[in-house]
Design an enzyme around this catalytic site. Structure first.
Site, PDB file in Angstrom:
ATOM      1  N   LYS A 291     -89.743  19.137   9.381  1.00  0.00           N
ATOM      2  CA  LYS A 291     -89.305  18.342   8.227  1.00  0.00           C
ATOM      3  C   LYS A 291     -87.851  17.928   8.426  1.00  0.00           C
ATOM      4  O   LYS A 291     -86.981  18.777   8.584  1.00  0.00           O
ATOM      5  CB  LYS A 291     -89.461  19.156   6.935  1.00  0.00           C
ATOM      6  N   ASP A 296     -81.764  16.023   0.396  1.00  0.00           N
ATOM      7  CA  ASP A 296     -82.799  15.974  -0.642  1.00  0.00           C
ATOM      8  C   ASP A 296     -82.151  16.038  -2.026  1.00  0.00           C
ATOM      9  O   ASP A 296     -81.873  17.116  -2.545  1.00  0.00           O
ATOM     10  CB  ASP A 296     -83.780  17.135  -0.463  1.00  0.00           C
ATOM     11  N   LYS A 303     -82.605  16.348  -8.745  1.00  0.00           N
ATOM     12  CA  LYS A 303     -82.354  17.794  -8.839  1.00  0.00           C
ATOM     13  C   LYS A 303     -81.144  18.049  -9.734  1.00  0.00           C
ATOM     14  O   LYS A 303     -80.264  17.201  -9.846  1.00  0.00           O
ATOM     15  CB  LYS A 303     -82.046  18.352  -7.441  1.00  0.00           C
ATOM     16  N   ASP A 373     -89.467  14.726  -6.042  1.00  0.00           N
ATOM     17  CA  ASP A 373     -88.786  15.847  -5.379  1.00  0.00           C
ATOM     18  C   ASP A 373     -89.760  16.639  -4.489  1.00  0.00           C
ATOM     19  O   ASP A 373     -89.333  17.486  -3.711  1.00  0.00           O
ATOM     20  CB  ASP A 373     -88.147  16.761  -6.430  1.00  0.00           C
ATOM     21  N   ARG A 377     -93.780  17.234   1.699  1.00  0.00           N
ATOM     22  CA  ARG A 377     -95.207  17.125   2.044  1.00  0.00           C
ATOM     23  C   ARG A 377     -95.608  15.674   2.301  1.00  0.00           C
ATOM     24  O   ARG A 377     -96.556  15.407   3.047  1.00  0.00           O
ATOM     25  CB  ARG A 377     -96.047  17.758   0.924  1.00  0.00           C
TER      26      ARG A 377
HETATM   27  N1  BES Z   1     -86.409  20.862  -0.216  1.00  0.00           N
HETATM   28  C1  BES Z   1     -87.030  21.310  -1.403  1.00  0.00           C
HETATM   29  C2  BES Z   1     -87.424  22.788  -1.336  1.00  0.00           C
HETATM   30  C3  BES Z   1     -86.300  23.778  -1.464  1.00  0.00           C
HETATM   31  C4  BES Z   1     -85.767  24.082  -2.701  1.00  0.00           C
HETATM   32  C5  BES Z   1     -85.852  24.463  -0.371  1.00  0.00           C
HETATM   33  C6  BES Z   1     -84.780  25.030  -2.818  1.00  0.00           C
HETATM   34  C7  BES Z   1     -84.868  25.425  -0.487  1.00  0.00           C
HETATM   35  C8  BES Z   1     -84.331  25.703  -1.712  1.00  0.00           C
HETATM   36  C9  BES Z   1     -88.303  20.535  -1.678  1.00  0.00           C
HETATM   37  O1  BES Z   1     -88.283  19.220  -1.274  1.00  0.00           O
HETATM   38  C10 BES Z   1     -88.504  20.527  -3.159  1.00  0.00           C
HETATM   39  O2  BES Z   1     -87.698  19.952  -3.829  1.00  0.00           O
HETATM   40  N2  BES Z   1     -89.555  21.180  -3.602  1.00  0.00           N
HETATM   41  C11 BES Z   1     -89.829  21.278  -4.985  1.00  0.00           C
HETATM   42  C12 BES Z   1     -91.293  21.008  -5.199  1.00  0.00           C
HETATM   43  C13 BES Z   1     -91.648  20.789  -6.635  1.00  0.00           C
HETATM   44  C14 BES Z   1     -91.065  19.503  -7.141  1.00  0.00           C
HETATM   45  C15 BES Z   1     -93.155  20.773  -6.746  1.00  0.00           C
HETATM   46  C16 BES Z   1     -89.441  22.684  -5.444  1.00  0.00           C
HETATM   47  O3  BES Z   1     -89.644  23.636  -4.678  1.00  0.00           O
HETATM   48  O4  BES Z   1     -88.910  22.802  -6.519  1.00  0.00           O
HETATM   49 ZN    ZN Z   2     -87.022  18.778   0.281  1.00  0.00          ZN
HETATM   50 MN    MN Z   3     -87.472  17.956  -2.780  1.00  0.00          MN
END
Ligand code: BES
Ligand code: ZN
Ligand code: MN
Length: 522
Positions: A291, A296, A303, A373, A377
């Site tokens: 990835k 992000d 976020k 967010d 995937r």
């Molecule tokens: N890059 C993040 C995951 C992440 C979050 C990694 C905090 C390390 C620390 C990913 O893209 C993301 O934002 N995932 C969301 C998914 C949700 C929106 C279903 C998450 O984990 O909150």
């Molecule tokens: Zn991410």
């Molecule tokens: Mn994200």
């Protein structure tokens, strides 16, 4: 850092720092006994006095010990004999690495006693791990745009530049293990630096440049970089949906390392019964996918502000894939490996994807994006579909995918999801060997129900419950053509707080996996 293996006696060895590992209880390891005798029993008296704490990894630095040729002796505890295992040995090595990175000694010698290794471990394993841990311990990030001259000059004075391992016996296997450890540490340094760079520097095109540099500098590595137009032609609608809001243009990086094919060609084999149309051996490469979200922000599903700086690490999967290919190419490993890196920022903007938008992925399946967010995937599913063309032996994706995985496993283990039992066992064992552990989570059909959409084949998030699993369940819909494993490294790829920085995990695990694959009959 330079590593050598020697069979000299520890007490006579001239070096800045002689490192001796001892148990908190029980007799001295044989390799330490002669040094103890040379110092007229001073070492054993010190240990008996309790000056060196019992906990594995405790250290005691002694200067000018009589009878010992070295300027300093670093005593390190292996813990209690009855608790001795991989983790205590590793704790001792990590402490040694820290001490050697901070010492004024220019060189050091680590006594490696083959009779004081954890159960089931041999000297080749120990040398591979030790070299990697000590070399990695010396890693320093050089930030661009800063010039703290004094601090740098002070740091330059410290750290042993040459390290010898003192063993009872050495051979080709030991030399090779040391080279492996060095190469893995070098790959880790590259991965760490890519992770630590700010997203203003480490952009998708910067990642592509790093891949191009590998292709230029390392044997059997080639690279192909796709831009936005190429992705449009291919139909990578999910990856492009993430890239829409960004000013930085996306890249899809295809790295290939043809170690097995070249190895065979050199041996004069022309394909044989396994030969492909062009006479080249038909290869079923291991495909690694990383990835590469260089920042992000969450996109329109923005976020919250706290710790958002850490989202520069959202490309650590990509960095790990580039770094591990660097490592295996340094070793000319006889194995074919393809690295795929979908790279983009995830940003809000007037043209960004909105929650509710439906897109068509490369696989043909449509996706209702209900949360921008959950972008990892989306870029991975197009890479997973792209991977099919390589007829892979297996596909492993590495991604900082979900906060839910951090909630489940903390920062100790990476999450493992796979559709293949053998691959599960193989990866878990390699994680143990490298001290870079995985813990498996389920991929049962029940979780798929959470991805139903009224407007497309699926939605892109299954909600808060089981978030790491529903993310993996989403990916699994693109992996029916091959054996596949997904590693969620959201908790393990970087440290937060005072020690903030990339860890390069799970590069040690992947390197161990590829070394083992290269060694087994193809
Ligand atoms: N890059 C993040 C995951 C992440 C979050 C990694 C905090 C390390 C620390 C990913 O893209 C993301 O934002 N995932 C969301 C998914 C949700 C929106 C279903 C998450 O984990 O909150
Ligand atoms: Zn991410
Ligand atoms: Mn994200």
């Amino acid at each position: 850092m330079e590593f050598t293996i020697k069979t000299d006696s520890p007490e006579k060895f001239r070096t800045g720092c002689l490192v001796l590992a001892v148990f908190a209880d029980g007799p001295l390891p044989p390799a330490v006994r002669a040094a103890d005798a040379a110092s007229a029993g001073k070492l054993s008296r010190l240990i008996a006095s309790g000056e060196l704490e019992a906990k594995a990894g405790s250290t005691l630095l002694l200067h000018e010990l009589p009878g010992i040729a070295a300027d300093r002796v670093l005593l390190v505890s292996l813990g209690k004999t009855k608790d001795f295992s991989d983790p205590s040995w590793r704790a001792a090595l990590t402490a040694i690495a820290q001490a050697l990175a901070a010492t004024l000694a220019k060189d050091a010698a680590i006594v490696l006693d083959e009779t004081a290794l954890p159960p089931q471990r041999d000297s080749a394993w120990a040398l591979r791990q030790a070299t990697r841990i000590v070399a990695d311990g010396a890693y320093r990030f050089k930030a661009p745009h800063t010039d703290k001259k004094e601090a740098r000059a002070e740091k330059k004075k410290r750290g042993a530049g040459k390290v010898a391992f003192l063993l009872a016996a050495t051979g080709e296997a030991q030399e090779e293990a040391t080279r492996q450890g060095e190469a893995i540490a070098a790959g880790m340094a590259l991965a760490k630096t890519l992770g630590n760079l700010g997203a203003n520097v480490c952009t998708p095109s910067y990642l592509a440049e790093a891949a191009r540099t590998l292709a230029k500098d390392r044997p059997y590595v080639a690279v192909d970089v796709l831009g936005r137009d190429d992705m449009e032609k291919l139909g990578m609608g999910a990856l492009l949906a993430v890239a829409r809001g960004a000013r930085q243009s996306p890249r899809f990086i295809v790295l290939s390392y043809d170690g097995a094919s070249h190895g065979k060609a050199h041996k004069g084999k022309e394909g044989g019964k396994d030969g492909g149309k062009d006479g080249k051996p038909k290869s079923h490469p291991v495909v690694l996918i990383g990835k590469g979200v260089t920042f992000d922000s969450g996109g329109i599903s923005l976020k919250p502000g706290a710790d958002m700086d850490e989202m520069k690490y959202d490309m650590c999967g990509a960095a790990c894939v580039i770094g591990v290919i660097d490592a295996i190419a340094r070793l000319k490993l006889p194995l074919d490996v393809v690295g795929l890196v979908p790279a983009t920022e995830n940003m809000p903007g007037g043209d960004a994807t909105r929650p509710g938008d439906v897109v068509r992925s490369l696989s043909g399946q449509s996706i209702e994006i209900i949360n921008t967010d959950a972008e990892g995937r989306l870029i991975l599913c197009d890479a997973l579909a792209y991977a099919e063309r390589f007829k892979p032996a297996c596909v492993i994706d590495v991604a900082t995918l979900t906060g839910a995985c951090v909630v489940a496993l903390g920062k100790v283990a990476s999450g493992l999801f796979t559709n293949d039992e053998d691959l599960a066992g193989e990866l878990t064992r390699c994680g143990e060997e490298a001290g870079d552990r995985l813990w498996r989570l389920p991929l049962w059909d029940e979780y798929q129900d959470l991805l139903k959409s009224n407007f497309a084949d699926m939605v892109n998030t299954g909600g808060r419950n089981g978030g790491a699993i529903t993310a993996a369940a989403f990916l699994s819909r693109f992996t029916h053509a091959y054996k596949w494993a997904h590693l969620d490294i959201a908790g393990t790829a970087w440290h937060s707080g005072e020690a903030k920085g990339s860890t390069a995990r799970p590069l040690p695990l992947l390197a161990e996996f590829l070394l083992a694959r290269a060694a087994r009959p193809q």
